[in-house]
Design a protein around this motif. Structure first.
Motif, PDB file in Angstrom:
ATOM      1  N   LEU A 159       0.830  -1.201   0.000  1.00  0.00           N
ATOM      2  CA  LEU A 159       0.000   0.000   0.000  1.00  0.00           C
ATOM      3  C   LEU A 159       0.864   1.251   0.000  1.00  0.00           C
ATOM      4  CD1 LEU A 159      -2.773  -0.873   2.610  1.00  0.00           C
ATOM      5  CD2 LEU A 159      -2.900  -1.050   0.124  1.00  0.00           C
ATOM      6  N   LYS A 160       0.417   2.234  -0.764  1.00  0.00           N
ATOM      7  CA  LYS A 160       1.074   3.534  -0.714  1.00  0.00           C
ATOM      8  C   LYS A 160       0.651   4.283   0.538  1.00  0.00           C
ATOM      9  CE  LYS A 160       2.289   7.416  -3.695  1.00  0.00           C
ATOM     10  NZ  LYS A 160       2.055   8.069  -4.997  1.00  0.00           N
ATOM     11  N   THR A 161      -0.607   4.108   0.889  1.00  0.00           N
ATOM     12  CA  THR A 161      -1.104   4.696   2.143  1.00  0.00           C
ATOM     13  C   THR A 161      -2.383   3.987   2.566  1.00  0.00           C
ATOM     14  OG1 THR A 161      -1.582   6.782   3.261  1.00  0.00           O
ATOM     15  CG2 THR A 161      -2.568   6.485   1.118  1.00  0.00           C
ATOM     16  N   ALA A 162      -2.617   3.952   3.880  1.00  0.00           N
ATOM     17  CA  ALA A 162      -3.826   3.389   4.467  1.00  0.00           C
ATOM     18  C   ALA A 162      -4.388   4.421   5.431  1.00  0.00           C
ATOM     19  CB  ALA A 162      -3.514   2.091   5.200  1.00  0.00           C
ATOM     20  N   VAL A 163      -5.698   4.698   5.310  1.00  0.00           N
ATOM     21  CA  VAL A 163      -6.299   5.807   6.058  1.00  0.00           C
ATOM     22  C   VAL A 163      -7.564   5.352   6.778  1.00  0.00           C
ATOM     23  CG1 VAL A 163      -7.114   8.187   5.926  1.00  0.00           C
ATOM     24  CG2 VAL A 163      -5.446   7.352   4.254  1.00  0.00           C
ATOM     25  N   ILE A 164      -7.734   5.831   8.004  1.00  0.00           N
ATOM     26  CA  ILE A 164      -8.916   5.551   8.813  1.00  0.00           C
ATOM     27  C   ILE A 164      -9.651   6.857   9.097  1.00  0.00           C
ATOM     28  CG2 ILE A 164      -9.594   5.056  11.211  1.00  0.00           C
ATOM     29  CD1 ILE A 164      -7.718   2.683  11.134  1.00  0.00           C
ATOM     30  N   ASN A 180      -1.789   4.445   8.218  1.00  0.00           N
ATOM     31  CA  ASN A 180      -0.774   5.506   8.162  1.00  0.00           C
ATOM     32  C   ASN A 180      -1.324   6.839   8.646  1.00  0.00           C
ATOM     33  OD1 ASN A 180      -0.147   3.907   5.178  1.00  0.00           O
ATOM     34  ND2 ASN A 180       1.429   3.948   6.753  1.00  0.00           N
ATOM     35  N   LEU A 181      -2.573   7.132   8.280  1.00  0.00           N
ATOM     36  CA  LEU A 181      -3.184   8.415   8.613  1.00  0.00           C
ATOM     37  C   LEU A 181      -4.538   8.183   9.276  1.00  0.00           C
ATOM     38  CD1 LEU A 181      -2.470  10.331   5.265  1.00  0.00           C
ATOM     39  CD2 LEU A 181      -1.200  10.536   7.408  1.00  0.00           C
ATOM     40  N   HIS A 182      -4.868   9.051  10.247  1.00  0.00           N
ATOM     41  CA  HIS A 182      -6.114   8.937  10.998  1.00  0.00           C
ATOM     42  C   HIS A 182      -6.814  10.299  10.994  1.00  0.00           C
ATOM     43  CE1 HIS A 182      -3.342   5.892  12.452  1.00  0.00           C
ATOM     44  NE2 HIS A 182      -4.351   5.205  12.909  1.00  0.00           N
ATOM     45  N   TYR A 183      -8.097  10.297  10.628  1.00  0.00           N
ATOM     46  CA  TYR A 183      -8.869  11.540  10.567  1.00  0.00           C
ATOM     47  C   TYR A 183     -10.116  11.444  11.437  1.00  0.00           C
ATOM     48  CZ  TYR A 183      -6.267  13.049   6.384  1.00  0.00           C
ATOM     49  OH  TYR A 183      -5.288  13.441   5.512  1.00  0.00           O
ATOM     50  N   LEU A 184     -10.376  12.504  12.189  1.00  0.00           N
ATOM     51  CA  LEU A 184     -11.656  12.687  12.842  1.00  0.00           C
ATOM     52  C   LEU A 184     -12.507  13.540  11.912  1.00  0.00           C
ATOM     53  CD1 LEU A 184     -13.568  12.502  15.285  1.00  0.00           C
ATOM     54  CD2 LEU A 184     -12.440  14.530  16.212  1.00  0.00           C
ATOM     55  N   VAL A 185     -13.681  13.042  11.557  1.00  0.00           N
ATOM     56  CA  VAL A 185     -14.605  13.755  10.673  1.00  0.00           C
ATOM     57  C   VAL A 185     -15.754  14.269  11.531  1.00  0.00           C
ATOM     58  CG1 VAL A 185     -16.033  13.604   8.599  1.00  0.00           C
ATOM     59  CG2 VAL A 185     -13.989  12.173   8.805  1.00  0.00           C
ATOM     60  N   GLU A 220     -13.678  19.963   4.794  1.00  0.00           N
ATOM     61  CA  GLU A 220     -12.530  20.864   4.715  1.00  0.00           C
ATOM     62  C   GLU A 220     -11.452  20.390   5.687  1.00  0.00           C
ATOM     63  OE1 GLU A 220     -11.471  25.517   5.719  1.00  0.00           O
ATOM     64  OE2 GLU A 220     -13.494  24.998   5.021  1.00  0.00           O
ATOM     65  N   LEU A 221     -10.231  20.290   5.206  1.00  0.00           N
ATOM     66  CA  LEU A 221      -9.124  19.856   6.047  1.00  0.00           C
ATOM     67  C   LEU A 221      -8.716  21.004   6.966  1.00  0.00           C
ATOM     68  CD1 LEU A 221      -6.954  17.764   6.808  1.00  0.00           C
ATOM     69  CD2 LEU A 221      -5.538  18.710   4.972  1.00  0.00           C
ATOM     70  N   ILE A 222      -8.890  20.795   8.267  1.00  0.00           N
ATOM     71  CA  ILE A 222      -8.557  21.818   9.260  1.00  0.00           C
ATOM     72  C   ILE A 222      -7.201  21.539   9.900  1.00  0.00           C
ATOM     73  CG2 ILE A 222      -9.305  22.965  11.377  1.00  0.00           C
ATOM     74  CD1 ILE A 222     -11.133  23.411   8.943  1.00  0.00           C
ATOM     75  N   GLU A 223      -6.923  20.282  10.150  1.00  0.00           N
ATOM     76  CA  GLU A 223      -5.677  19.897  10.811  1.00  0.00           C
ATOM     77  C   GLU A 223      -5.125  18.637  10.151  1.00  0.00           C
ATOM     78  OE1 GLU A 223      -2.772  20.769  13.791  1.00  0.00           O
ATOM     79  OE2 GLU A 223      -4.576  21.885  13.216  1.00  0.00           O
ATOM     80  N   LYS A 224      -3.832  18.651   9.817  1.00  0.00           N
ATOM     81  CA  LYS A 224      -3.212  17.474   9.203  1.00  0.00           C
ATOM     82  C   LYS A 224      -2.901  16.427  10.267  1.00  0.00           C
ATOM     83  CE  LYS A 224      -0.810  20.296   5.738  1.00  0.00           C
ATOM     84  NZ  LYS A 224       0.539  20.695   5.244  1.00  0.00           N
ATOM     85  N   PRO A 225      -3.043  15.152   9.903  1.00  0.00           N
ATOM     86  CA  PRO A 225      -2.661  14.095  10.839  1.00  0.00           C
ATOM     87  C   PRO A 225      -1.168  13.820  10.788  1.00  0.00           C
ATOM     88  CG  PRO A 225      -3.527  13.121   8.843  1.00  0.00           C
ATOM     89  CD  PRO A 225      -3.641  14.610   8.670  1.00  0.00           C
TER      90      PRO A 225
END
Length: 237
Positions: free
Chosen positions: A74-79, A177-182, A208-213
């Motif tokens: 994987l190039k990236t895995a996101v939750i 790799n990356l985790h986002y709260l929506v 809208e992206l407010i903060e980068k993980p």
């Protein structure tokens, strides 16, 4: 000023607003080039289910030489974890306002210190994320006592404000790799975010992206599990 999300009718045990947040997260992931996306993906080996999981396979040129071992699939895995109201996110504590103000001060110190470390430690840049704007650094691997102490103070303060149990455990398991709260707009302030998580906010039916993980490296075994779990969800296994 943070506002409480208004209640909405439930549909099959899930509110329409929460369902729409998941849909927006899936659309956002696809727009970012994540080609495999699915909602409600479970990870039985970790006893977790996430609202949305997305990933992009790696693309490597064929080699004439045999590969000794696979280093990445994987190039990236996101939750993505979606929250519509503060009731299931914010701890009920009289100290919350005080701790939130303390977090603001700590986060300002963290940003300033990280900027200095980025300048003096360019070799710690990852240079491996899917998105070009993610020039993340492996600062938590660097033995800087002041930085580690500051991150520890931030984590303790966040736990006093948020119910961070699931967020911390997901980061600790290194599933993605990356985790986002929506979240809904004005639901949470950036300085209140769980450590390492990014923030996507609904505005005009878009995210809208407010903060980068923070970018987190994961092993080949977890990469394989990640893509298998998305495939299992899509096929109904």
């Amino acid at each position: 000023m943070i506002e409480q999300a208004s209640p909405v009718a439930k549909r099959g045990g899930e509110t329409a607003r929460h369902l729409s947040l998941k849909g927006l997260a899936m659309n956002w992931a696809s727009q970012q080039g994540l080609t495999f996306v699915a909602p409600e993906v479970s990870f039985p080996h970790r006893r977790f289910r996430v609202d949305v999981a997305a990933c992009a396979p790696t693309k490597k040129a064929p080699s004439r030489k045999p590969v000794a071992s696979i280093s990445a699939v994987l190039k990236t895995a996101v939750i993505f974890e979606c929250k519509q109201g503060r009731g299931d996110l914010i701890r009920d504590t009289k100290r919350r306002a005080l701790l939130s103000e303390r977090l603001k001060t700590l986060e300002v110190r963290r940003i300033r210190l990280e900027a200095l470390l980025h300048l003096h430690l360019p070799h710690l840049a990852n240079g491996e994320s899917l998105f070009s704007e993610f020039d993340s650094y492996r600062l938590r691997e660097y033995n800087h006592s002041g930085y580690k102490k500051l991150v520890r103070q931030i984590r303790i303060s966040k736990r006093g404000v948020l119910d961070c149990t699931k967020f911390d455990r997901l980061m600790g398991y290194k599933i993605a790799n990356l985790h986002y709260l929506v979240a809904e707009d004005k639901l949470i302030e950036p300085h209140e975010l769980p450590v390492g998580w990014g923030l996507l906010v609904r505005r005009d039916e878009k995210l809208e992206l407010i903060e980068k993980p923070v970018w987190q490296a994961i092993g080949i075994e977890e990469q394989l599990v990640f893509i298998q779990r998305i495939a299992a969800k899509k096929t109904g296994i």
